[in-house]
Design a protein around this motif. Sequence first.
Motif, short mmCIF file in Angstrom:
data_model
loop_
_atom_site.label_atom_id
_atom_site.label_comp_id
_atom_site.label_asym_id
_atom_site.label_seq_id
_atom_site.Cartn_x
_atom_site.Cartn_y
_atom_site.Cartn_z
N ALA A 102 0.81 -1.22 0.00
CA ALA A 102 0.00 0.00 0.00
C ALA A 102 0.84 1.26 0.00
O ALA A 102 0.29 2.36 0.03
CB ALA A 102 -0.92 0.00 1.22
N ASP A 103 2.16 1.14 -0.04
CA ASP A 103 3.01 2.33 0.00
C ASP A 103 3.69 2.61 -1.33
O ASP A 103 4.40 3.61 -1.46
CB ASP A 103 4.06 2.21 1.10
CG ASP A 103 4.96 0.99 0.95
OD1 ASP A 103 4.58 0.05 0.21
OD2 ASP A 103 6.04 0.96 1.56
N VAL A 104 3.50 1.75 -2.32
CA VAL A 104 4.05 1.98 -3.66
C VAL A 104 2.97 1.63 -4.67
O VAL A 104 2.03 0.90 -4.37
CB VAL A 104 5.32 1.14 -3.92
CG1 VAL A 104 6.46 1.62 -3.05
CG2 VAL A 104 5.06 -0.34 -3.68
N TYR A 105 3.11 2.14 -5.88
CA TYR A 105 2.09 1.93 -6.91
C TYR A 105 2.67 1.10 -8.04
O TYR A 105 3.80 1.32 -8.47
CB TYR A 105 1.60 3.28 -7.45
CG TYR A 105 0.31 3.17 -8.22
CD1 TYR A 105 -0.91 3.23 -7.56
CD2 TYR A 105 0.30 3.00 -9.60
CE1 TYR A 105 -2.12 3.13 -8.25
CE2 TYR A 105 -0.89 2.89 -10.30
CZ TYR A 105 -2.09 2.96 -9.62
OH TYR A 105 -3.27 2.84 -10.31
N GLY A 106 1.88 0.12 -8.51
CA GLY A 106 2.27 -0.64 -9.69
C GLY A 106 3.23 -1.78 -9.43
O GLY A 106 3.83 -2.31 -10.36
N GLU A 107 3.36 -2.18 -8.16
CA GLU A 107 4.23 -3.31 -7.82
C GLU A 107 3.39 -4.42 -7.22
O GLU A 107 2.46 -4.17 -6.46
CB GLU A 107 5.32 -2.89 -6.83
CG GLU A 107 6.25 -1.81 -7.37
CD GLU A 107 7.34 -1.44 -6.37
OE1 GLU A 107 7.59 -2.24 -5.43
OE2 GLU A 107 7.94 -0.37 -6.51
N MET A 108 3.75 -5.67 -7.55
CA MET A 108 3.05 -6.83 -7.01
C MET A 108 4.09 -7.86 -6.58
O MET A 108 5.14 -8.00 -7.23
CB MET A 108 2.13 -7.43 -8.07
CG MET A 108 1.17 -6.43 -8.69
SD MET A 108 0.24 -7.09 -10.10
CE MET A 108 -1.00 -8.03 -9.24
#
Length: 625
Positions: A102-108
């Motif tokens: 929830a602290d970065v975007y576009g990472e899984m």
Amino acid sequence: MSTLAVTFGALMLALPALAEDEKIIRSHGYSYFGDLTYPADFPHFSYVNPDAPKGGEIALWAPGTFDSMNPYSRKGRAGRYSWMVYESLLGEMPASGGGAPADVYGEMYGLLAERLEYDEGKNWVIFYMRPEARFSDGVPVTAHDVVFSHNLLLEQGLPSYAQAVKKRVLSSEALDDHTVKFTFAPGISRRSLIDQVGSVPVWPRHWYEETGARLDEPRLDAALGSGPYVLDSYEVNRRIVYKRNPDYWGWHLPINKGRHNFDSIRIEYFGDDSAAFEAFKAGEYTFRAEGNSKQWATGYQFPAVDKKWVKLETLPDGTPPTPTGIVFNLGREVLKDKRVREAISLGYNFEWTNQSLQFGLFKQRHSFVQGSHLEAKGAPEGAELELLKSFGDLAPADLLTEPAVMAHSSKPDRLNDRRNLRKAMKLLDAAGWPVGSDGKRRNADGELLTINFPIASSGSATLEAVVETFTQNLQAMGIDAKFEKIDPAQFTLRTRERDYDLVFDSYRTFLDTGTGLHQMYGSSEAAFSLFNPAGLASPLVDAIIDYSLETTTAEDRDTALMALDRVLRYERIMIPVWYNDSSWVAYWDQYEHPAELPTYALGVLDFWWYNADKAAALKAAGALR
């Protein structure tokens, strides 16, 4: 020959022929540009409390009714959070037990899959699954379940999803019990391929085969999941209880440290917001996310707040606000004329609404990515202007020279801003809807300009007042406008069938590109996509999305998304309303959260926790049973 040798040989045969210099990428997670914030040996996400205690219950509310625990069918009304028992290879949403932080975007990051590998051109991907993964009945989660789930969505899932994915994913195959491979179509964007197949919910093939159930039918006997929570009990239209599974296979994973902390999650159903609020005051449920400004400004003056049994917090929200507003049904002939849509938009008075009905607590939204670096401002220039010009005749001349469309301003001292009403009437006259002797607007065929605006009876009294006063302004223009309150089940059916002229609804915001943009804003699924309530079908929007999918740098991607925001606003598919750049929450003081919340999630069901000592104190004081 050993089993290991056979398996290795099968894998090698399964891989497509590679050029000598083609690179194979192996990773514990995935992002399109290959950059991951967390290394392979990360102990936990940085924002969680890894020592958060497990236990207790959190109780929330839901409006209206439910008649199904299958959230993947167009039919029926699914129970709140019925999706949360399922997991995927990479995970998607923090609250679902997924592997997306929830602290970065576009990472899984790997969930059911411990790692993956793919060629540099992203023509295929292989996921290596965790052999310890189990469904809640103890049956192993295998590659065969993954393939089954992928195919089930294509055969029985939402048509807009199936149509899009069939074009992009050529095949899915189980190479062995815990290795699954997807092969992608050539000549298409490499976006939303690996993350798409990696985020498909995985369902138990054995359960579907034993029961004969279908994904496209509502049902209360939902399929088993593999997640940290299981369905414990339900009473139709009254409550749903999920229990934390002590035998969950994944408690040892770093991505689960400090998360999924409540022993049970209870959802109480109420017919409307007023009844729900009274129930919260009485302690029938214990956490409330407040969206009603009047309630927030004046409603929380009751004894439990005074005694500090109930805690109120305004928490930061770093995501762009959801593009919520009054959406036009572009399938209606009268609303295909943009002049009519602009005229109707002028009937909404944000300033009066905010001051008179919402206690001045909101800001006016203009953009689909409000407040982000992607928000279009002023006239296009630089790379954005060049991009729009490259689309030739698809881009209207005034789009290239005029500032980005902004929500109009109104006077706050009276509902019907006469300046805006006069402008609206001129637009309607020009569009061929003059006012007759009876004060009603008709076209050359004598047909009334009629607008129907349904709302769900379970909504808040404030929303009803907003819609009612907006309708009054439309009537003042000579439009035969009316709104009607209907029960939640009927409202759900009508929205799915687009049986409305106007509807209070939302689109999804975007900070990255992906083929999901076509489902939300594109033409190919516009006639039936549940994610496109306006039914927008614009060749220019399609072209911009296609360009964004082909970009190879973050800069070019951002240029395309800024152009997309500009064009969506130019199309006037909805009347933007208000937004709040914070989250208002009220809860009985037995819950805690990290001091620093991550940018992209409030995390109430994800990384908050229960304080047993505080709960005992509330019970000792007689505040809660």
